[in-house]
Design a protein around this motif. Structure first.
Motif, short mmCIF file in Angstrom:
data_model
loop_
_atom_site.label_atom_id
_atom_site.label_comp_id
_atom_site.label_asym_id
_atom_site.label_seq_id
_atom_site.Cartn_x
_atom_site.Cartn_y
_atom_site.Cartn_z
N ASN A 99 -0.33 -3.99 5.34
CA ASN A 99 -1.38 -4.93 4.89
C ASN A 99 -2.09 -4.39 3.65
N ALA A 100 -2.46 -3.11 3.69
CA ALA A 100 -3.15 -2.50 2.55
C ALA A 100 -2.24 -2.45 1.33
N TYR A 101 -0.96 -2.24 1.54
CA TYR A 101 0.01 -2.22 0.44
C TYR A 101 0.05 -3.58 -0.26
N ARG A 102 0.11 -4.65 0.53
CA ARG A 102 0.13 -6.00 -0.05
C ARG A 102 -1.15 -6.24 -0.85
N SER A 103 -2.29 -5.85 -0.30
CA SER A 103 -3.56 -6.04 -1.00
C SER A 103 -3.60 -5.25 -2.30
N TYR A 104 -3.12 -4.00 -2.24
CA TYR A 104 -3.12 -3.15 -3.44
C TYR A 104 -2.18 -3.72 -4.51
N CYS A 105 -1.00 -4.17 -4.11
CA CYS A 105 -0.07 -4.79 -5.06
C CYS A 105 -0.70 -6.02 -5.70
N ASP A 106 -1.35 -6.84 -4.88
CA ASP A 106 -1.99 -8.04 -5.41
C ASP A 106 -3.10 -7.70 -6.40
N SER A 107 -3.87 -6.66 -6.10
CA SER A 107 -4.93 -6.28 -7.03
C SER A 107 -4.34 -5.75 -8.34
N GLN A 108 -3.23 -5.04 -8.26
CA GLN A 108 -2.57 -4.54 -9.46
C GLN A 108 -1.97 -5.69 -10.28
N ARG A 166 5.82 12.03 10.73
CA ARG A 166 5.58 13.47 10.87
C ARG A 166 4.09 13.79 10.92
N TYR A 167 3.28 13.05 10.16
CA TYR A 167 1.83 13.28 10.15
C TYR A 167 1.10 12.45 11.20
N GLN A 168 1.84 11.91 12.13
CA GLN A 168 1.31 11.16 13.27
C GLN A 168 0.41 9.99 12.85
N ARG A 169 0.86 9.25 11.87
CA ARG A 169 0.12 8.08 11.40
C ARG A 169 0.93 6.80 11.61
N ILE A 170 1.99 6.86 12.39
CA ILE A 170 2.85 5.70 12.57
C ILE A 170 2.10 4.53 13.20
N HIS A 171 1.07 4.82 13.99
CA HIS A 171 0.27 3.75 14.59
C HIS A 171 -0.48 2.93 13.53
N LEU A 172 -0.58 3.46 12.32
CA LEU A 172 -1.25 2.76 11.22
C LEU A 172 -0.29 1.93 10.36
N LEU A 173 0.99 1.93 10.71
CA LEU A 173 1.98 1.32 9.83
C LEU A 173 1.70 -0.15 9.53
N GLY A 174 1.30 -0.93 10.52
CA GLY A 174 0.95 -2.33 10.26
C GLY A 174 -0.19 -2.44 9.26
N ASN A 175 -1.20 -1.58 9.41
CA ASN A 175 -2.32 -1.56 8.47
C ASN A 175 -1.89 -1.08 7.09
N ILE A 176 -0.96 -0.13 7.06
CA ILE A 176 -0.45 0.36 5.78
C ILE A 176 0.24 -0.77 5.02
N ALA A 215 -4.93 4.33 6.11
CA ALA A 215 -3.90 3.33 5.82
C ALA A 215 -3.94 2.94 4.35
N VAL A 216 -5.13 2.83 3.80
CA VAL A 216 -5.27 2.48 2.38
C VAL A 216 -4.68 3.59 1.50
N LYS A 217 -4.94 4.84 1.87
CA LYS A 217 -4.39 5.96 1.09
C LYS A 217 -2.87 5.99 1.15
N TYR A 218 -2.30 5.78 2.34
CA TYR A 218 -0.85 5.73 2.46
C TYR A 218 -0.27 4.55 1.68
N ALA A 219 -0.97 3.43 1.66
CA ALA A 219 -0.51 2.26 0.92
C ALA A 219 -0.45 2.54 -0.57
N ARG A 220 -1.46 3.26 -1.07
CA ARG A 220 -1.46 3.62 -2.50
C ARG A 220 -0.30 4.54 -2.83
N VAL A 221 -0.04 5.49 -1.94
CA VAL A 221 1.10 6.40 -2.14
C VAL A 221 2.39 5.60 -2.13
N LEU A 222 2.52 4.67 -1.20
CA LEU A 222 3.71 3.83 -1.12
C LEU A 222 3.90 3.07 -2.42
#
Length: 180
Positions: free
Chosen positions: A95-104, A83-93, A18-25
């Protein structure tokens, strides 16, 4: 005065994927408001989580649901996650996106546990202390109440904890007296 008061803590656990997908996002440059709208839709639209996660529903129908419901800027990203079957992680993605944006953006999140919420002057001094100590542009402080502290407060920021509570002082005094 910006103060958030909560009585229960939220789980901050996030799988590494989820953290990796958040960084990509973040790196895709999708506007933050589009991501926030997508998160709101994902969390509030009845049945969308079940539809996207259901393995029986064909991928094409899921893509159609994404096309109809979500903001244009984030549709491609959601399809890749699906497509990569990670949709179950979307809520975590999200959350991680918000944290990453805040750190930036150098936004520090802290928790202030106290018997009574501080007044505006005290609150601003705590924010100033945190910004200076952690080289942050802004401090977002969540306020929680705890009657067992007896007085004072406990401030938690990152992995640090500052215990200026009466309960903490009594505990330290007791430790000193019993160690002699």
């Amino acid at each position: 005065m910006l103060m958030k008061t909560k009585t229960e803590s939220e789980s901050k656990y996030c799988p590494q994927a989820a953290v990796k997908y958040a960084r990509v996002l973040f790196e895709l440059g999708i506007p933050r408001n589009a991501v926030e709208r997508a998160e709101k839709i994902y969390m509030e639209v009845p049945g969308i989580q079940e539809i996207l996660a259901n393995p029986v529903i064909p991928e094409k129908q899921k893509f159609n649901a994404i096309e109809r419901i979500f903001p244009e800027e984030i549709k491609r990203f959601l399809k890749v996650v699906l497509r990569y079957q990670r949709i179950h992680l979307l809520g975590n993605i999200f959350n991680a996106y918000r944290s990453y944006c805040d750190s930036q953006d150098k936004i520090l999140h802290a928790v202030l546990v106290c018997v009574d919420p501080p007044n505006e002057v005290q609150f601003n001094k705590i924010k100033e202390f945190l910004c200076e100590k952690y080289d942050a542009a802004e401090a977002d402080i969540e306020i929680r109440t705890d009657e067992t502290l007896l007085g004072g407060f406990v401030l938690k920021a990152g992995s640090d904890e500052y215990d200026w509570s009466l309960k903490g002082r009594l505990r330290r005094l007791e430790q000193k007296l019993t160690w002699r």
